[in-house]
Design an enzyme around this catalytic site. Sequence first.
Site, PDB file in Angstrom:
ATOM      1  N   LYS A 201      35.276  23.617  47.054  1.00 43.74           N
ATOM      2  CA  LYS A 201      35.647  24.857  46.396  1.00 43.74           C
ATOM      3  C   LYS A 201      36.833  24.582  45.496  1.00 43.74           C
ATOM      4  CE  LYS A 201      36.919  29.620  47.272  1.00 43.74           C
ATOM      5  NZ  LYS A 201      37.009  30.677  48.293  1.00 43.74           N
ATOM      6  N   LYS A 255      31.219  25.202  44.606  1.00 45.68           N
ATOM      7  CA  LYS A 255      31.603  26.460  43.986  1.00 45.68           C
ATOM      8  C   LYS A 255      32.792  26.285  43.073  1.00 45.68           C
ATOM      9  CE  LYS A 255      33.608  30.759  45.554  1.00 45.68           C
ATOM     10  NZ  LYS A 255      34.223  31.420  46.679  1.00 45.68           N
TER      11      LYS A 255
HETATM   12  C1  PBG Z   1      37.340  34.051  49.287  1.00 44.37           C
HETATM   13  C2  PBG Z   1      36.247  33.915  48.299  1.00 44.37           C
HETATM   14  C3  PBG Z   1      36.345  33.891  46.906  1.00 44.37           C
HETATM   15  C4  PBG Z   1      35.035  33.889  46.430  1.00 44.37           C
HETATM   16  C5  PBG Z   1      34.180  33.873  47.522  1.00 44.37           C
HETATM   17  N1  PBG Z   1      34.949  33.855  48.686  1.00 44.37           N
HETATM   18  C6  PBG Z   1      37.520  34.008  45.984  1.00 44.37           C
HETATM   19  C7  PBG Z   1      38.675  33.127  46.115  1.00 44.37           C
HETATM   20  O1  PBG Z   1      38.662  32.089  46.782  1.00 44.37           O
HETATM   21  O2  PBG Z   1      39.691  33.500  45.521  1.00 44.37           O
HETATM   22  C8  PBG Z   1      34.661  33.925  44.968  1.00 44.37           C
HETATM   23  C9  PBG Z   1      33.288  34.382  44.671  1.00 44.37           C
HETATM   24  C10 PBG Z   1      33.068  34.777  43.265  1.00 44.37           C
HETATM   25  O3  PBG Z   1      33.941  34.622  42.392  1.00 44.37           O
HETATM   26  O4  PBG Z   1      31.976  35.284  43.001  1.00 44.37           O
HETATM   27  N2  PBG Z   1      37.851  32.941  49.880  1.00 44.37           N
END
Ligand code: PBG
Length: 329
Positions: A201, A255
């Site tokens: 991520k 992601k």
């Molecule tokens: C939370 C999380 C996030 C997303 C999914 N789970 C945001 C972040 O880490 O700030 C983002 C999903 C999206 O942008 O569609 N941990």
Amino acid sequence: MITGKFPALRLRRNRKTDWSRRLIEENNLTPNDFILPIFLIDGKNKKQSIKSMPGVYRYTIDKLNNIVDRAIKKGIPMIALFPYTEKRKKNDLGTEALNENNLVCRALQRIKNKYKNEIGIMCDVALDPYTLHGHDGLLQNKYVLNDETIKILLDQSLLQAQMGCDVLAPSDMMDGRIGEIRKYLDKHNFKMTQILSYAVKYASSFYGPFRDAVGSKNLLKGNKKNYQMDYRNSDEALREVALDIKEGADMVMVKPGLPYLDIIKKVKENFKIPVMAYQVSGEYSLLEYGIKNDLTDRNIILENLISFKRAGANAIVSYYADRLDQIIK
Ligand code: PBG
């Protein structure tokens, strides 16, 4: 590889007709390739639009039946629940995550009771929907504490499993959390609860609209770079995945999606494990604001989604998941 040459060899021959193109297609999309994210809000009988994500809504729990019915009818294997938590329920420790009456827990029970195993339910494991500072864990001097955060994530994981979550998806990026969560679940007899690790991520600017959707955007202090990955790196992604597999992840996530197709491909080639890709909120908004309602241009969405499959993703978390048939038409 080249078995002949022009004029005997003409690659256009296979492309000449529609049936032939369909016959030789290497990748395609089916409903099985999708995970549908659903945003939850408190209250009754509400479907609330989200300004930064046209076409995506937040729903109250009593409205979920419609959405879940439709997802099942369309053959989507799994939904993902994300709560919009009211500010008065947030604090610096994110304790609302451990409230068995929080939005996610109530939605889990409701859906699980009614639909049993007709559809899978995935839930994030992270504290950001519940903290006043908007970070995924406990904050001390602008640093997100690792081991202290894991302790809370363990209880959040167990609680969500008890409420009926099928797939726990740690999205917090703490070191070592997959192994700890696996051990904790096993110890409490949730041996069959799956773990989908957001192993790769990135600290991305593409999450903006999502943070708006879950109400953490204006609260977030600073950025998430001391725990989420640096987007200049790709070897590091393989180390993250290797560790999470060793610790017991059943599946891994990359992601965001489109700017990271190289990473999806590398992960898939290096590890024979189900790889999910998240077409995140910023990707969605870019497409929506860019193509408006011009139907011919909606093929851009398909082209986008197919690229995930070509790169090697087994499934895609997408805000388009339940509208795919309209897009293909
Ligand atoms: C939370 C999380 C996030 C997303 C999914 N789970 C945001 C972040 O880490 O700030 C983002 C999903 C999206 O942008 O569609 N941990």
